[in-house]
Write a protein that holds these residues in place. Structure first.
Motif, mmCIF file in Angstrom:
data_model
loop_
_atom_site.group_PDB
_atom_site.id
_atom_site.type_symbol
_atom_site.label_atom_id
_atom_site.label_comp_id
_atom_site.label_asym_id
_atom_site.label_seq_id
_atom_site.Cartn_x
_atom_site.Cartn_y
_atom_site.Cartn_z
ATOM 1 N N SER A 197 0.826 -1.212 0.000
ATOM 2 C CA SER A 197 0.000 0.000 0.000
ATOM 3 C C SER A 197 0.858 1.258 0.000
ATOM 4 C CB SER A 197 -0.920 0.012 1.227
ATOM 5 O OG SER A 197 -1.881 -1.020 1.140
ATOM 6 N N ALA A 198 1.925 1.252 0.797
ATOM 7 C CA ALA A 198 2.813 2.412 0.841
ATOM 8 C C ALA A 198 3.548 2.581 -0.475
ATOM 9 C CB ALA A 198 3.806 2.263 1.993
ATOM 10 N N ARG A 199 3.999 1.478 -1.044
ATOM 11 C CA ARG A 199 4.702 1.554 -2.333
ATOM 12 C C ARG A 199 3.780 2.103 -3.419
ATOM 13 N NH1 ARG A 199 9.311 -0.786 -4.114
ATOM 14 N NH2 ARG A 199 9.418 -2.083 -2.230
ATOM 15 N N HIS A 200 2.529 1.647 -3.423
ATOM 16 C CA HIS A 200 1.566 2.126 -4.419
ATOM 17 C C HIS A 200 1.326 3.627 -4.257
ATOM 18 C CE1 HIS A 200 -1.856 2.030 -7.155
ATOM 19 N NE2 HIS A 200 -2.559 2.680 -6.241
ATOM 20 N N ALA A 201 1.194 4.073 -3.012
ATOM 21 C CA ALA A 201 0.971 5.505 -2.769
ATOM 22 C C ALA A 201 2.144 6.336 -3.286
ATOM 23 C CB ALA A 201 0.771 5.753 -1.284
ATOM 24 N N LEU A 202 3.361 5.854 -3.061
ATOM 25 C CA LEU A 202 4.549 6.569 -3.538
ATOM 26 C C LEU A 202 4.573 6.636 -5.067
ATOM 27 C CD1 LEU A 202 7.252 5.111 -1.127
ATOM 28 C CD2 LEU A 202 6.525 7.500 -1.236
ATOM 29 N N LYS A 203 4.252 5.534 -5.705
ATOM 30 C CA LYS A 203 4.289 5.497 -7.169
ATOM 31 C C LYS A 203 3.227 6.399 -7.786
ATOM 32 C CE LYS A 203 6.374 0.931 -7.841
ATOM 33 N NZ LYS A 203 6.216 -0.443 -8.404
ATOM 34 N N GLU A 204 2.076 6.511 -7.119
ATOM 35 C CA GLU A 204 0.989 7.320 -7.650
ATOM 36 C C GLU A 204 1.126 8.805 -7.327
ATOM 37 O OE1 GLU A 204 -1.829 6.272 -9.502
ATOM 38 O OE2 GLU A 204 -0.478 4.562 -9.764
ATOM 39 N N ALA A 205 2.043 9.148 -6.432
ATOM 40 C CA ALA A 205 2.135 10.518 -5.927
ATOM 41 C C ALA A 205 2.677 11.489 -6.981
ATOM 42 C CB ALA A 205 3.025 10.555 -4.699
ATOM 43 N N ASP A 206 2.186 12.734 -6.920
ATOM 44 C CA ASP A 206 2.788 13.843 -7.655
ATOM 45 C C ASP A 206 3.873 14.505 -6.807
ATOM 46 O OD1 ASP A 206 0.847 13.699 -9.822
ATOM 47 O OD2 ASP A 206 -0.587 14.599 -8.419
ATOM 48 N N VAL A 207 3.613 14.562 -5.495
ATOM 49 C CA VAL A 207 4.506 15.244 -4.557
ATOM 50 C C VAL A 207 4.832 14.301 -3.403
ATOM 51 C CG1 VAL A 207 4.800 17.236 -3.017
ATOM 52 C CG2 VAL A 207 3.459 17.470 -5.136
ATOM 53 N N ILE A 208 6.115 14.195 -3.081
ATOM 54 C CA ILE A 208 6.560 13.385 -1.942
ATOM 55 C C ILE A 208 7.294 14.302 -0.972
ATOM 56 C CG2 ILE A 208 8.017 11.475 -1.171
ATOM 57 C CD1 ILE A 208 7.542 10.141 -3.876
ATOM 58 N N VAL A 209 6.866 14.284 0.286
ATOM 59 C CA VAL A 209 7.380 15.218 1.294
ATOM 60 C C VAL A 209 7.958 14.431 2.455
ATOM 61 C CG1 VAL A 209 6.813 17.152 2.815
ATOM 62 C CG2 VAL A 209 5.573 16.864 0.643
ATOM 63 N N GLY A 210 9.164 14.819 2.922
ATOM 64 C CA GLY A 210 9.717 14.107 4.069
ATOM 65 C C GLY A 210 11.052 14.643 4.535
ATOM 66 N N TYR A 211 11.474 14.167 5.678
ATOM 67 C CA TYR A 211 12.814 14.440 6.195
ATOM 68 C C TYR A 211 13.822 13.871 5.207
ATOM 69 C CZ TYR A 211 16.939 13.594 9.132
ATOM 70 O OH TYR A 211 18.218 13.524 9.623
ATOM 71 N N LYS A 212 14.889 14.620 4.937
ATOM 72 C CA LYS A 212 15.822 14.231 3.884
ATOM 73 C C LYS A 212 16.431 12.849 4.125
ATOM 74 C CE LYS A 212 19.682 16.829 5.946
ATOM 75 N NZ LYS A 212 20.666 17.925 5.715
ATOM 76 N N GLY A 213 16.651 12.493 5.393
ATOM 77 C CA GLY A 213 17.197 11.179 5.685
ATOM 78 C C GLY A 213 16.245 10.052 5.326
ATOM 79 N N TYR A 214 14.947 10.307 5.406
ATOM 80 C CA TYR A 214 13.960 9.290 5.055
ATOM 81 C C TYR A 214 13.735 9.244 3.545
ATOM 82 C CZ TYR A 214 12.985 9.530 10.063
ATOM 83 O OH TYR A 214 13.098 9.522 11.428
ATOM 84 N N ILE A 215 13.832 10.386 2.883
ATOM 85 C CA ILE A 215 13.718 10.402 1.421
ATOM 86 C C ILE A 215 14.792 9.509 0.806
ATOM 87 C CG2 ILE A 215 13.960 11.843 -0.641
ATOM 88 C CD1 ILE A 215 11.323 12.319 0.763
ATOM 89 N N GLU A 216 15.971 9.493 1.428
ATOM 90 C CA GLU A 216 17.078 8.688 0.912
ATOM 91 C C GLU A 216 16.816 7.192 1.024
ATOM 92 O OE1 GLU A 216 20.527 10.017 2.969
ATOM 93 O OE2 GLU A 216 20.536 11.999 2.016
ATOM 94 N N LEU A 217 15.829 6.801 1.835
ATOM 95 C CA LEU A 217 15.487 5.388 1.969
ATOM 96 C C LEU A 217 14.579 4.892 0.843
ATOM 97 C CD1 LEU A 217 14.739 5.256 5.820
ATOM 98 C CD2 LEU A 217 16.822 4.498 4.650
ATOM 99 N N ILE A 218 14.050 5.813 0.042
ATOM 100 C CA ILE A 218 13.123 5.447 -1.030
ATOM 101 C C ILE A 218 13.915 5.126 -2.292
ATOM 102 C CG2 ILE A 218 11.158 6.209 -2.413
ATOM 103 C CD1 ILE A 218 10.517 8.214 -0.166
ATOM 104 N N ASP A 219 13.533 4.056 -2.965
ATOM 105 C CA ASP A 219 14.205 3.681 -4.215
ATOM 106 C C ASP A 219 14.178 4.847 -5.196
ATOM 107 O OD1 ASP A 219 14.697 1.158 -3.252
ATOM 108 O OD2 ASP A 219 12.972 0.232 -4.244
ATOM 109 N N THR A 220 15.308 5.089 -5.831
ATOM 110 C CA THR A 220 15.427 6.244 -6.718
ATOM 111 C C THR A 220 14.481 6.152 -7.915
ATOM 112 O OG1 THR A 220 17.301 5.149 -7.811
ATOM 113 C CG2 THR A 220 17.808 6.720 -6.063
ATOM 114 N N ASP A 221 14.147 4.930 -8.359
ATOM 115 C CA ASP A 221 13.237 4.827 -9.502
ATOM 116 C C ASP A 221 11.834 5.319 -9.156
ATOM 117 O OD1 ASP A 221 12.893 2.650 -7.781
ATOM 118 O OD2 ASP A 221 12.110 1.367 -9.377
ATOM 119 N N ILE A 222 11.446 5.198 -7.882
ATOM 120 C CA ILE A 222 10.138 5.700 -7.457
ATOM 121 C C ILE A 222 10.119 7.221 -7.461
ATOM 122 C CG2 ILE A 222 8.545 5.866 -5.492
ATOM 123 C CD1 ILE A 222 9.232 3.020 -4.772
#
Length: 280
Positions: A49-74
């Motif tokens: 569910s979280a992966r789907h939300a990320l893939k469908e998002a136009d905007v992703i907001v977060g602490y920079k350290g957590y953004i780095e945990l997301i696969d770059t292709d997403i």
């Protein structure tokens, strides 16, 4: 101490594409605002569910350290808004503005967003701005860091437990101390978040003094650093053997109750089955 260098792959750094979001909510139909948990860090533990939300998002907001945990292709072709520590309110306000501007917006937290995450702040700000009824909000759970860490220790949370953060940035130390003492007196297993940082370097030592006072120096303490991430480290020691200087913000501690025992490299808190039913 058990360690692993391949517990999970951490994606490389991603440049944050900070794009201005309209601060005033116009007449456009609102988008969606989803607050998701990334889990402990390894992408294998990111829920569908979280992966789907990320893939469908136009905007992703977060602490920079957590953004780095997301696969770059997403993150490709996404508007990524990130800030450093203590930028939580700024981030959440930008996410709300993006959703009200019609964007599919995702706010990311590590672990579960409802456990020391961003779900509460997002809801508070929406209520303050009278927007709860104007934007579609969804909280998508994630695997909490305490669950990932507990699994590495074996079975420390088989009975009642309490979770306490030692960070006094938002909660006075006297309140934290009272909660610790209450949990110790009630014989809860205690999970300690945010045990020690470079600036907050004394609270853990004080907490350990309380543990030894109420439970004795021999009570087992599980120590997990970087659970399900690169350089994962796991150990179980006596309370009077904990090296507070080696603990940091990437570490979670588990203080056993009166029944908790160290079993080899593991930590086990009995649920009570064998005491009640025995075994053949």
């Amino acid at each position: 101490m058990r360690s692993s260098s391949d517990a999970g792959s951490r994606p490389g750094k991603v440049d944050s594409a900070k794009e201005d979001i309209p601060e005033r909510h116009g007449s456009r139909s609102p988008g969606t605002l989803k607050v998701i948990g990334l889990g402990p860090g390894n992408s294998d533990y990111l829920t569908p569910s979280a992966r789907h939300a990320l893939k469908e998002a136009d905007v992703i907001v977060g602490y920079k350290g957590y953004i780095e945990l997301i696969d770059t292709d997403i993150l490709q072709d996404k508007n990524v808004i990130s800030t450093g520590m203590r930028g939580e309110i700024e981030r959440c306000l930008k996410a709300i503005d993006a959703a009200m501007a019609g964007k599919k917006t995702v706010v990311v937290s590590s672990g579960d967003p409802g456990i020391y995450g961003m779900a509460g702040l997002v809801m508070e700000l929406l209520h303050e701005k009278n927007l709860l009824h104007k934007v579609e909000v969804e909280i998508i759970p994630g695997i909490p860091a305490l669950s990932a860490a507990a699994s590495l220790l074996g079975a420390p949370l088989m009975h009642d437990f309490a979770v306490v953060s030692l960070s006094d940035l938002l909660t006075p130390w006297e309140v934290i101390k009272k909660r610790l003492i209450t949990a110790l007196e009630a014989d809860f297993v205690i999970v300690i978040y945010n045990p020690r940082s470079r600036k907050r370097n004394w609270q853990l030592s004080e907490a350990l003094k309380l543990v030894i006072e109420y439970r004795g120096g021999a009570v087992p303490v599980g120590i997990v650093r970087n659970a399900a991430r690169t350089d994962q480290q796991v150990s179980v020691v006596r309370a009077d053997q904990v090296d507070a200087e080696s603990i940091d913000m990437l570490t979670i501690l588990f203080v056993g109750n009166s029944k908790t025992r160290q079993r080899g490299e593991f930590m086990v808190t009995p649920r009570g089955y064998l005491d009640k039913y025995g075994h053949r």
